[in-house]
Scaffold this active site. Structure first.
Site: not given
Ligand code: NVA
Length: 311
Positions: A106, A133, A136, A227, A268, A296
């Protein structure tokens, strides 16, 4: 353990084709339904996890997911210095490749993901960067498959900041043939290069891609996704009030669900309640946010099995 998905890395959504994506979604659901069948899939394998940014779901779902596959996960925070500062990204990649069977990262910049993948001799998984991402988005299409069966019939709209989450979601939607509407305020649109890429993929799959700024033009939808309006790394507290005011008309709430006739809301997380989504809607039966969170782990486990099992 079948491995027809044939991945080398999991870096960005547009590196996958429709067949690979569908196979990953199916594998995630298979692992979710038969975890014991996969509990030795990563036996003897270790995964190094680099985190330049905070994480709850990604950290826990990778750690516990790898454990469920019989493997070993090692968390590397910032205690070893910033990627590329104390040591070059290339040296980070080469050192970790001496010990680990895969690298999860990440990072702030997609360049770091690309640098790790270029120099590592083991697979690299993008666990969020500034542009994508993909873990996700894969989990979200697992969730949509569970909810609707055939996702190609779903009309999906994302409302809010044009960011890593919306980029991955719309690219995967285009690959899978899902009609997608992106609603972003002026000044917060997705990058033109990402829109062009998504449009090309949509042309190939036959999906409709609708990019707008006026939320009144959103039309009928099945699913609304939102988001945070301010992503990790973009925090500038002096501008927060300005951003909140600019985004206020884009809040996802019951009135919007009613006017779009959508039955499902996705996020998310972490959610900023009463900003991009109301508490009432987030806590309602329309929200599938914890199903997304759980998926996830299953989605990432499908990626890990595809990258590492039988190798
Ligand atoms: N767009 C958000 C997603 C967090 C999971 C961020 O990058 O902070």
């Amino acid at each position: 353990m079948s491995n027809e998905i044939m991945l080398n890395n999991f870096l960005a959504d547009d590196e996958l084709n429709e067949n690979q994506l569908i196979a990953l979604i199916e594998l995630a659901i298979k692992i979710k339904n038969n975890p014991e069948q996969y509990n030795q899939a990563l036996a003897g394998k270790s995964v190094a996890m680099i985190f330049e940014k905070p994480s709850l779901r990604t950290h826990v779902s990778f750690d516990m997911g790898i454990n469920k596959l019989g493997g070993h996960a090692l968390y590397l925070g910032q205690q070893n210095g910033k990627l590329g500062e104390r040591e070059r990204v290339s040296d980070y990649a080469k050192n970790l490749s001496c010990f680990a069977d895969a690298i999860v990262a990440r990072v702030f910049s997609h360049d770091s993901i690309q640098g790790l993948a270029e120099h590592a001799s083991v697979p690299v998984i993008n666990a969020l960067c500034d542009v994508y991402h993909p873990c996700q988005a894969l989990a979200d299409f697992v969730t949509l498959t569970e909810q609707f069966g055939d996702v190609s019939k779903v009309k999906l709209a994302y409302i809010g900041d044009g960011n890593n989450v919306s980029n991955s979601l719309m690219i995967m939607a285009a690959i899978l043939g899902v009609d997608f509407t992106l609603v972003t305020p002026v000044g917060y649109e997705a990058e033109a290069s990402i829109i062009d890429k998504t449009q090309r993929l949509a042309n190939e799959s036959g999906a409709k891609l609708n990019i707008i700024s006026d939320i009144n033009n959103i039309g009928a939808q099945n699913v609304i996704y939102t988001d945070t309006w301010i992503s990790m790394g973009d925090e500038d507290t002096s501008k927060k009030a300005e951003v909140l005011a600019h985004f206020a008309p884009y809040q996802v709430n019951h009135a919007l669900m009613k006017s779009t006739e959508a039955s499902i809301v996705m996020h998310c997380q972490p959610a900023h309640l009463e900003e991009e989504i109301t508490t009432e809607l987030f806590d309602s039966d329309m929200a599938v946010v914890f199903q997304q969170a759980e998926n996830r782990m299953w989605a990432q486990n499908a990626v890990l099995v595809s990258l590492l099992a039988d190798k």
